[in-house]
Motif scaffolding. Structure first.
Motif, PDB file in Angstrom:
ATOM      1  N   LEU A 161       0.848  -1.193   0.000  1.00  0.00           N
ATOM      2  CA  LEU A 161       0.000   0.000   0.000  1.00  0.00           C
ATOM      3  C   LEU A 161       0.884   1.243   0.000  1.00  0.00           C
ATOM      4  CD1 LEU A 161      -2.543  -1.141   2.706  1.00  0.00           C
ATOM      5  CD2 LEU A 161      -3.108  -0.598   0.334  1.00  0.00           C
ATOM      6  N   PRO A 162       0.395   2.333  -0.592  1.00  0.00           N
ATOM      7  CA  PRO A 162       1.169   3.587  -0.566  1.00  0.00           C
ATOM      8  C   PRO A 162       1.317   4.112   0.866  1.00  0.00           C
ATOM      9  CG  PRO A 162      -0.550   3.671  -2.244  1.00  0.00           C
ATOM     10  CD  PRO A 162      -0.808   2.452  -1.415  1.00  0.00           C
ATOM     11  N   ARG A 163       2.540   4.465   1.235  1.00  0.00           N
ATOM     12  CA  ARG A 163       2.831   4.950   2.575  1.00  0.00           C
ATOM     13  C   ARG A 163       1.959   6.143   2.961  1.00  0.00           C
ATOM     14  NH1 ARG A 163       4.679   9.021   5.043  1.00  0.00           N
ATOM     15  NH2 ARG A 163       5.111  10.093   3.104  1.00  0.00           N
ATOM     16  N   HIS A 184     -12.746   4.369   0.459  1.00  0.00           N
ATOM     17  CA  HIS A 184     -12.628   3.817  -0.895  1.00  0.00           C
ATOM     18  C   HIS A 184     -11.199   3.392  -1.205  1.00  0.00           C
ATOM     19  CE1 HIS A 184     -16.569   5.577  -1.570  1.00  0.00           C
ATOM     20  NE2 HIS A 184     -16.082   6.738  -1.131  1.00  0.00           N
ATOM     21  N   GLY A 185     -11.072   2.452  -2.135  1.00  0.00           N
ATOM     22  CA  GLY A 185      -9.779   2.080  -2.696  1.00  0.00           C
ATOM     23  C   GLY A 185      -8.743   1.647  -1.680  1.00  0.00           C
ATOM     24  N   ALA A 186      -7.517   2.134  -1.885  1.00  0.00           N
ATOM     25  CA  ALA A 186      -6.391   1.749  -1.041  1.00  0.00           C
ATOM     26  C   ALA A 186      -6.599   2.195   0.407  1.00  0.00           C
ATOM     27  CB  ALA A 186      -5.091   2.325  -1.598  1.00  0.00           C
ATOM     28  N   ALA A 187      -7.262   3.318   0.619  1.00  0.00           N
ATOM     29  CA  ALA A 187      -7.512   3.791   1.987  1.00  0.00           C
ATOM     30  C   ALA A 187      -8.460   2.828   2.709  1.00  0.00           C
ATOM     31  CB  ALA A 187      -8.085   5.204   1.967  1.00  0.00           C
ATOM     32  N   HIS A 188      -9.461   2.329   2.013  1.00  0.00           N
ATOM     33  CA  HIS A 188     -10.375   1.333   2.588  1.00  0.00           C
ATOM     34  C   HIS A 188      -9.601   0.071   2.955  1.00  0.00           C
ATOM     35  CE1 HIS A 188     -13.799  -1.414   3.005  1.00  0.00           C
ATOM     36  NE2 HIS A 188     -13.149  -2.218   2.175  1.00  0.00           N
ATOM     37  N   ALA A 236      -6.421  -0.254   3.579  1.00  0.00           N
ATOM     38  CA  ALA A 236      -5.540   0.029   4.715  1.00  0.00           C
ATOM     39  C   ALA A 236      -6.327   0.019   6.023  1.00  0.00           C
ATOM     40  CB  ALA A 236      -4.842   1.372   4.520  1.00  0.00           C
ATOM     41  N   ALA A 237      -7.462   0.690   6.060  1.00  0.00           N
ATOM     42  CA  ALA A 237      -8.257   0.770   7.281  1.00  0.00           C
ATOM     43  C   ALA A 237      -8.720  -0.611   7.740  1.00  0.00           C
ATOM     44  CB  ALA A 237      -9.450   1.698   7.073  1.00  0.00           C
ATOM     45  N   VAL A 238      -9.131  -1.450   6.803  1.00  0.00           N
ATOM     46  CA  VAL A 238      -9.586  -2.801   7.151  1.00  0.00           C
ATOM     47  C   VAL A 238      -8.409  -3.637   7.660  1.00  0.00           C
ATOM     48  CG1 VAL A 238     -10.574  -4.943   6.246  1.00  0.00           C
ATOM     49  CG2 VAL A 238     -11.574  -2.750   5.596  1.00  0.00           C
ATOM     50  N   LEU A 239      -7.280  -3.609   6.950  1.00  0.00           N
ATOM     51  CA  LEU A 239      -6.115  -4.398   7.359  1.00  0.00           C
ATOM     52  C   LEU A 239      -5.536  -3.924   8.692  1.00  0.00           C
ATOM     53  CD1 LEU A 239      -4.268  -4.900   3.949  1.00  0.00           C
ATOM     54  CD2 LEU A 239      -5.547  -6.612   5.262  1.00  0.00           C
TER      55      LEU A 239
END
Length: 67
Positions: free
Chosen positions: A30-32, A47-51, A53-56
């Motif tokens: 994921l983007p830092r 949405h997208g990568a932010a979603h 990241a938040a889930v992981l």
């Protein structure tokens, strides 16, 4: 369902494990900056990568779709 963590709890956990935000982001491809923004409340992770990241990170209940 697993209990959600606060952003602060995740930051403490990363520190306890000796892992940087950048290192965690690399590990999960994921983007830092996105991970940093999610952890510091500048992105809600909707949405997208932010979603993803938040889930992981465990701060959001959600599903990560592949494909």
């Amino acid at each position: 369902m697993k209990a959600l963590k606060t952003r602060e709890e995740v930051l403490v956990e990363l520190d306890r494990c000796g892992m940087t935000i950048s290192g965690w982001a690399r590990k999960h491809d994921l983007p830092r900056q996105i991970v940093h923004d999610v952890l510091h409340g500048r992105s809600k992770g909707r949405h997208g990568a932010a979603h993803k990241a938040a889930v992981l990170l465990g701060i959001k209940d959600g599903v990560i779709l592949v494909g």
